[in-house]
Scaffold this active site. Structure first.
Site, PDB file in Angstrom:
ATOM      1  N   ASP A 195      36.630  42.962  85.677  1.00  0.00           N
ATOM      2  CA  ASP A 195      38.019  43.395  85.759  1.00  0.00           C
ATOM      3  C   ASP A 195      38.687  42.920  87.050  1.00  0.00           C
ATOM      4  O   ASP A 195      39.894  42.663  87.075  1.00  0.00           O
ATOM      5  CB  ASP A 195      38.098  44.916  85.665  1.00  0.00           C
ATOM      6  CG  ASP A 195      37.674  45.425  84.289  1.00  0.00           C
ATOM      7  OD1 ASP A 195      37.755  44.636  83.324  1.00  0.00           O
ATOM      8  OD2 ASP A 195      37.253  46.589  84.179  1.00  0.00           O
ATOM      9  N   GLU A 216      35.754  30.718  95.304  1.00  0.00           N
ATOM     10  CA  GLU A 216      34.933  30.717  96.515  1.00  0.00           C
ATOM     11  C   GLU A 216      35.229  31.887  97.441  1.00  0.00           C
ATOM     12  O   GLU A 216      34.467  32.151  98.369  1.00  0.00           O
ATOM     13  CB  GLU A 216      35.146  29.402  97.275  1.00  0.00           C
ATOM     14  CG  GLU A 216      34.749  28.166  96.455  1.00  0.00           C
ATOM     15  CD  GLU A 216      35.099  26.870  97.163  1.00  0.00           C
ATOM     16  OE1 GLU A 216      35.717  26.949  98.260  1.00  0.00           O
ATOM     17  OE2 GLU A 216      34.770  25.787  96.641  1.00  0.00           O
TER      18      GLU A 216
END
Length: 543
Positions: A199, A173
């Site tokens: 990444d 979140e």
């Protein structure tokens, strides 16, 4: 056949054709009793390594239809009208390095025989102790094209369910949600951690895993010379980002299904991790690119254009190229004198790499011996020094290959040999620098240019020329003393200010840093890039 005695051998039907099916401890195979003519279409003899069997399931079948009545003249095992069946789901190699989940169904009129086969196959799968059973999955819903949750739900979750893997899913979140969770969670119940995203998402998970491991071992990460403890939990990467460099460089493709299958079969690939410090303060871990100058300017500018999505990297890279800024400073590095490889090697690191295996064997040496070698190297001043003006200073722990640059920034870099490749691009013309960038996308030797230098190192330090006690004062000092332009050439576009560091796509504001590589600190659910048939005989692999 693999030479092992068969555990089970029977005649079964596959697509209404009789096959001899064989199971050994290492291979499951099936071949037709009546081979088709060479001109006929379709596969014949097939074999699957037992570790690449995903699951075995009982299959419901109906009464034989009219097309099957031709088998009523076969032995009694085939002339019953009610058949029983089981389906074997297994890995199948597709184009390049892609894996698929394929399946084959075997039938027999003998229900007990089918049960015997299912039991034998399941027993062999139970012996695959390296396979994960319980995973924690972190999904970044905002990375790349914001398809992380959809990719996991549609392509990965069904495969985990098929393989009887229990997954606890957490949709992140906020930034560093995964890292913070891993610092506090009970990790004993998990066999691995999965990162669904790009990444950046992987970096969060990596920092959480490594940081938690050092915390449990009471290791001070702020000490540049600290011997870090390798992590036990493996990390899987489901690519759903913009470049997915780490996944591409360790598996060979950015395909979510392929990565999920590597996780399911329990592959394990150690990788090196570099630690970045500033004045005895830990900053970041890096597994791919640590770039100053061109790549630092690119990531810094891209942060201002996040609304553009993945295309912001191309836009910011083009701006950095046009600006053509160079930076002055001093690089000190400790050469990797014990490694078997070189940055100029033409053979890339592949699955079963002997160079990485050799480094793993060296890791078995005692901790005291490693510390002695480290201190001994420092005391005898084996450090080398480079001074000058640079367009780019890049340190890569792996090749940094990605779809846009299939060979990567350093094609000869290894995943787990305990070294970094330090690439120095000195001041040159804009056209010359363009030649260097273009070589990232071709098979040409990108280091065969007079202004490019590459060194295989274990540690390095960088200090910008105009470095005051506080980094925040660097830019102001440079402006006051030298202005914005190169003092040697007033018309030159070179700027004397400092750049920032691009650490796996994230910004490090400190220009003066110290970097050290930690051999095989982390393990991934991967096996390295497998050789294609055209590449065999030209690699470091153990065949």
């Amino acid at each position: 056949m693999d030479g092992c005695p068969p555990l089970l051998l029977s005649h079964l039907l596959v697509n209404d054709r009789p096959f001899q099916v064989t199971l050994t401890k290492s291979v499951f195979s099936w071949q037709p009793l009546r081979p088709r003519k060479p001109s006929s279409a379709g596969g014949e003899t097939c074999s699957v390594p037992v570790p690449e069997i995903i699951a075995v399931r009982e299959t419901e079948v109906d009464v034989i239809n009219k097309e099957c009545r031709r088998w009523q003249k076969m032995p009694s095992v085939f002339n019953e009208k009610m058949f029983h069946a089981f389906t074997v789901h297994h890995v199948k190699r597709s184009k390049e390095h892609h894996w698929l989940c394929s399946e084959v169904t075997f039938r027999s009129s003998d229900h007990q025989l089918c049960r015997q086969w299912m039991q034998a196959l399941e027993e062999q799968l139970d012996l695959q102790a390296i396979r994960p059973k319980n995973l924690i999955v972190f999904i970044n819903p905002f990375g790349g094209k914001r398809l992380g949750k959809q990719i996991y739900d549609e392509k990965v979750a069904p495969l985990f369910q098929l393989a009887s893997i229990t997954a606890e899913v957490i949709v992140t979140e906020y930034a560093n949600h995964a890292r913070d969770y891993l610092f506090e969670a009970d990790l004993e119940k998990y066999d691995g951690i999965v990162s669904v995203g790009g990444d950046g998402m992987f970096s969060e998970v990596m920092h959480g895993v490594i940081g938690r491991t050092q915390k449990n071992a009471c290791i001070n990460q702020n000490h540049p010379n600290a011997e870090l403890v390798p992590c036990d939990l493996r990390v899987g990467i489901i690519p759903a980002g913009s470049t997915d460099c780490i996944c591409y460089a360790t598996v060979g493709t950015s395909d979510p299904v392929t990565s999920a299958l590597h996780i399911i079969v329990g592959d394990s690939q150690p990788i090196d991790v570099s630690s970045v410090h500033h004045k005895n303060m830990f900053l970041k871990y890096s597994v791919s690119l640590l770039g100053y100058g061109f790549y630092g300017d690119t990531v810094s500018d891209s942060e201002k254009n996040r609304w553009m999505g993945p295309s912001r990297y191309d836009f910011s890279g083009f701006k950095a190229f046009l600006t053509h800024q160079c930076y002055e400073g001093v690089i000190s590095y400790l050469p990797a004198t014990e490694t078997l490889g070189s940055p100029r090697d033409q053979r890339p690191c592949t699955a079963g790499c002997r160079i990485c295996q050799h480094s793993g064997e060296q890791l078995e040496a005692s901790k005291k011996e490693r510390e002695f070698k480290l201190l001994n190297s420092d005391n005898h001043q084996q450090w080398k020094v480079i001074k000058g003006k640079f367009l780019a200073i890049n340190s890569v722990t792996i090749s940094c290959a990605c779809p846009k640059s299939p060979k990567g920034l350093s094609p000869g870099a290894h995943l787990a040999d305990g070294t970094m490749d330090l690439i120095v691009v000195r001041k040159c013309s804009r056209l010359s620098f363009l030649r260097y960038l273009i070589r990232h996308t071709t098979s040409n030797d990108q280091f065969d240019l007079p202004f490019v230098e590459v060194y295989r190192v274990k540690r390095f330090k960088f200090s910008p020329k105009y470095c005051d006690e506080e980094d925040s004062d660097i830019q102001e000092v440079s402006k006051n003393l030298f202005g914005h332009f190169c003092r040697d050439h007033p018309t030159c576009s070179c700027v004397q200010l400092t750049s920032c560091w691009n650490c796996d796509g994230e910004i490090i504001e400190h220009a003066a840093i110290e970097v050290r590589v930690h051999c095989q600190l982390l393990r991934l659910f991967a096996r390295g890039i497998e050789m294609l048939s055209s590449e065999k005989g030209n690699s470091n692999s153990v065949v």
